[in-house]
Design a protein around this motif. Structure first.
Motif, PDB file in Angstrom:
ATOM      1  N   PHE A  49       8.411  -6.569  -7.393  1.00 13.90           N
ATOM      2  CA  PHE A  49       9.239  -7.753  -6.805  1.00 13.90           C
ATOM      3  C   PHE A  49      10.118  -8.094  -8.014  1.00 13.90           C
ATOM      4  CE2 PHE A  49       4.791  -9.662  -4.726  1.00 13.90           C
ATOM      5  CZ  PHE A  49       4.835  -8.556  -3.728  1.00 13.90           C
ATOM      6  N   PRO A  50      11.411  -7.692  -8.004  1.00 10.46           N
ATOM      7  CA  PRO A  50      12.213  -8.066  -8.710  1.00 10.46           C
ATOM      8  C   PRO A  50      12.845  -9.532  -8.451  1.00 10.46           C
ATOM      9  CG  PRO A  50      13.069  -6.495  -7.341  1.00 10.46           C
ATOM     10  CD  PRO A  50      11.722  -6.480  -7.092  1.00 10.46           C
ATOM     11  N   ALA A  51      13.549  -9.861  -9.460  1.00  7.00           N
ATOM     12  CA  ALA A  51      14.056 -11.376  -9.143  1.00  7.00           C
ATOM     13  C   ALA A  51      14.459 -11.665  -7.837  1.00  7.00           C
ATOM     14  CB  ALA A  51      15.027 -11.876 -10.189  1.00  7.00           C
ATOM     15  N   GLU A  52      15.746 -10.588  -7.233  1.00 10.07           N
ATOM     16  CA  GLU A  52      16.442 -10.699  -6.110  1.00 10.07           C
ATOM     17  C   GLU A  52      15.382 -10.800  -4.787  1.00 10.07           C
ATOM     18  OE1 GLU A  52      17.119  -6.487  -7.392  1.00 10.07           O
ATOM     19  OE2 GLU A  52      16.790  -8.347  -8.489  1.00 10.07           O
ATOM     20  N   THR A  80       9.201   0.235  -2.648  1.00 14.59           N
ATOM     21  CA  THR A  80      10.130  -0.182  -1.662  1.00 14.59           C
ATOM     22  C   THR A  80       9.811  -1.512  -1.154  1.00 14.59           C
ATOM     23  OG1 THR A  80       8.719   0.886   0.208  1.00 14.59           O
ATOM     24  CG2 THR A  80      10.094   2.564  -1.011  1.00 14.59           C
ATOM     25  N   THR A  81      11.046  -1.864  -0.569  1.00 18.18           N
ATOM     26  CA  THR A  81      10.874  -3.033   0.394  1.00 18.18           C
ATOM     27  C   THR A  81       9.757  -3.285   1.161  1.00 18.18           C
ATOM     28  OG1 THR A  81      13.362  -3.672   0.053  1.00 18.18           O
ATOM     29  CG2 THR A  81      12.067  -5.007   1.585  1.00 18.18           C
ATOM     30  N   GLU A  82       9.688  -2.287   2.204  1.00 14.73           N
ATOM     31  CA  GLU A  82       8.615  -2.229   3.016  1.00 14.73           C
ATOM     32  C   GLU A  82       7.087  -1.935   2.216  1.00 14.73           C
ATOM     33  OE1 GLU A  82       7.089   1.697   5.342  1.00 14.73           O
ATOM     34  OE2 GLU A  82       8.630   1.043   6.363  1.00 14.73           O
ATOM     35  N   GLY A  83       7.115  -1.131   1.437  1.00 17.63           N
ATOM     36  CA  GLY A  83       5.741  -1.042   0.664  1.00 17.63           C
ATOM     37  C   GLY A  83       5.340  -2.251  -0.132  1.00 17.63           C
ATOM     38  N   ALA A  84       6.235  -3.196  -0.724  1.00 21.31           N
ATOM     39  CA  ALA A  84       6.203  -4.216  -1.328  1.00 21.31           C
ATOM     40  C   ALA A  84       5.489  -5.505  -0.440  1.00 21.31           C
ATOM     41  CB  ALA A  84       7.208  -4.823  -2.225  1.00 21.31           C
ATOM     42  N   GLN A  92       1.255  -6.644   0.358  1.00 18.74           N
ATOM     43  CA  GLN A  92       1.000  -7.897   0.103  1.00 18.74           C
ATOM     44  C   GLN A  92       0.683  -8.796   1.303  1.00 18.74           C
ATOM     45  OE1 GLN A  92       1.954  -9.887  -3.113  1.00 18.74           O
ATOM     46  NE2 GLN A  92       0.626 -11.212  -2.237  1.00 18.74           N
ATOM     47  N   TYR A  93       1.258  -8.624   2.438  1.00 16.74           N
ATOM     48  CA  TYR A  93       1.195  -9.434   3.690  1.00 16.74           C
ATOM     49  C   TYR A  93       0.799  -8.666   5.024  1.00 16.74           C
ATOM     50  CZ  TYR A  93       4.286 -12.333   0.771  1.00 16.74           C
ATOM     51  OH  TYR A  93       4.836 -12.947  -0.248  1.00 16.74           O
TER      52      TYR A  93
END
Length: 567
Positions: A449-452, A392-396, A400-401
């Motif tokens: 981390f897809p391209a977009e 998910t966006t939140e998980g990614a 990482q941060y």
């Protein structure tokens, strides 16, 4: 076992990409397996664990706390996984306590293989890639995940659906959860950087052909006899000058499997090596002419990337051309900014027949195996639901941060644009650090981390690309303008996907791969430096491939490629 494609299509309609908590289309059957396997290798349930899971796609994952062991690779910029802020966040969010076992980048494989051999291995493995052919297909230590993925990983199914079939092994089953890290500039990492300070001093433009490149080296050595016209190293991130130069004659393919054997997909659709072709011979002849000129010196073949860095940072900027994926590998933008600014990416140069290629490593973004569940795991469903959060966006962003929205990152920052000039998807407030910290996992996670996503990070469109803050934009702009237009075309030589070999196939070529790699490397250097003569020695060099097992290597690769292509 082949329901994934249909399930993927359905889920892609029901779930939005980057969903923060996907709804898996209703309650799925919760098995909570014991790790025992039926004859087909699937994890089976027992009544002792049935019902421990909450509804798919909701948090916490379990109705009562459980513990799982995880083996992962330790990194110097993560102090302690057990006490890390993100680890605590995941425990609170999921209800699963992780007990960590770690290995370093140098010894993780030895540690993990020993654990398998003694039977004392963990429930899960992450950021390490054991042999799926051996420990999955052959021995069954790594669980088949086909149906478990469908039932327990709605985010993975929605966001990685088009890639899932590419993760199947030789028996048609899935043993790994694979990450995605579509780094745009990394897919064109075979770059050459030129020192524009010296070009200006010589009064010439950036070379665009092999002849112009030769002339630039000649003029540079005339005004700077002690300088190094062409830098290079035996290791590092695309620090070999030969790869970039070869692209003016024939496509330089990526490293194949674990071996540097110059193998790619030939125009006729068969797997071949470029290292015995006439075009490769002409490439070596050209490099030999540069060596005779004094533009290439012997250290380029033997020094490490770190030694090349030290050389390039000497007073007077002694190196004209530098091969590397990113100039930051050679110069510190903050401490040596003047030199850093002098280097820019070159477009590929054109060879005598007009060949001008930038190797597009199009398969580089998909991980071959980033997360595994073993047959020791009592709760494989819970393990997969735990890792599903990373897709998910939140998980990614959180892994990482850091997991504090508004402090570590924000979504959809108003009025800001991404690296690609489109509206930004997110802004990072707690940037990546190479220093030891205990707030997040940095690179040690399954990346989605897809391209977009990578190109959607908020970026100051006017950032100074000559500073460390402007590195990503520098690489993006240079790749877009100077590399992508020269990617291999249809009907040209092409790079290979990662080939799924059986354990027997991998064992069969283990020694051969090393011998072919060494044979190519030794002869390449011999021809470039003139120790071997093209007229006298080329034919015997080509025939010598039979003696080191190249036909067997190509046969194994072709079999694996045909097997994958037919699925």
């Amino acid at each position: 076992m082949r329901k994934l494609k249909k399930a993927t299509a359905l889920l892609l309609c029901l779930l939005m990409t980057f969903s923060l908590a996907a709804c898996g289309g209703g309650t799925t059957k919760e098995t909570g397996g014991t790790g025992e396997k039926a004859e087909n290798g699937e994890a089976q349930a027992d009544s002792g664990s049935t019902g421990i899971l909450t509804e798919t796609g909701t948090y916490p994952i379990v109705k009562e706390p459980i513990e799982l062991t995880l083996f992962c690779v330790s990194m110097p910029n993560v102090e302690d996984f057990a006490t890390n802020d993100f680890t605590k966040f995941m425990e609170e969010k999921t209800g699963i306590k992780i007990n960590f076992e770690t290995g370093s980048r140098d010894d993780w494989e030895t540690k993990l293989n020993l654990a398998f051999s003694t039977g004392d291995y963990p429930d899960m493995i992450m950021f390490a890639s054991p042999s799926q052919a051996k420990y999955g297909v052959k021995e069954g230590i790594l669980l088949q995940l086909d149906d478990l993925i469908e039932a327990n990983m709605p985010n993975y199914m929605a966001n990685m659906g088009e890639y899932i079939d590419a993760t199947r092994q030789t028996d048609g089953h899935i043993y790994a959860i694979c990450g995605l890290n579509e780094c745009y500039h990394c897919m064109y990492a075979k770059k050459m950087w030129v020192n524009t300070y010296w070009l200006d001093k010589m009064g010439i433009d950036v070379p665009t052909t092999t002849d112009e490149f030769y002339d630039a080296c000649k003029k540079f050595l005339e005004i700077n006899p002690t300088g190094i016209a062409v830098g290079g190293a035996k290791d590092g991130w695309h620090a070999r000058f030969e790869e970039w130069m070869t692209n003016a004659f024939i496509l330089s393919p990526s490293k194949s499997q674990d071996y540097r054997v110059e193998v790619g997909l030939a125009p006729e659709g068969k797997i071949r090596t470029i290292a015995n072709t006439d075009e490769y011979k002409e490439a070596l002849k050209y490099m030999n002419s540069l060596y005779k000129l004094g533009a290439i010196y012997d250290g380029d073949f033997t020094q490490t990337e770190e030694q090349l860095r030290a050389l390039a940072n000497q007073e007077g900027e002694p190196v004209l051309f530098l091969p590397c994926g990113t100039i930051s590998n050679h110069f510190d933008a903050d401490n040596n900014n003047e030199t850093y600014r002098h280097y820019q990416v070159m477009a590929p140069i054109a060879g005598p027949d007009g060949t001008r290629r930038a190797t597009y490593m199009k398969y580089a973004g998909l991980g071959e195996g980033d997360f595994f569940v073993t047959d020791k795991c009592k709760y494989p469903e819970a393990a997969l639901r735990w890792i599903d959060y990373f897709f998910t966006t939140e998980g990614a962003l959180s892994s990482q941060y850091g997991a504090e929205e508004g402090t570590d990152w924000v979504l959809n920052p108003e009025g800001k644009k991404g690296l690609n000039g489109e509206p930004a998807m997110y802004e990072v407030l707690n940037p990546y650090s190479g220093e030891a910290q205990n707030h997040d996992w940095q690179d040690v996670q399954v990346k989605y981390f897809p391209a977009e996503f990578r190109l959607g990070e908020s970026t100051d469109q006017n950032v100074d690309v000559g500073t460390s803050l402007g590195l990503e934009k520098l690489l993006y702009d240079a790749t877009k303008e100077k590399m992508e237009p020269y990617a291999q075309k249809e009907g040209d030589w092409d790079v290979l996907p990662y080939l799924k070999l059986t354990d027997e196939e991998a064992t069969k070529i283990q020694t051969i791969g090393v011998e072919v790699e060494n044979y190519i490397e030794e002869n390449k250097v011999a021809f470039i430096t003139g120790r071997k003569d093209f007229d006298k020695d080329w034919d015997s060099y080509v025939k010598g491939f039979d003696n080191v097992g190249l036909p067997t290597l190509l046969e194994v690769y072709q079999t694996a490629y045909d097997r994958q292509s037919s699925k």
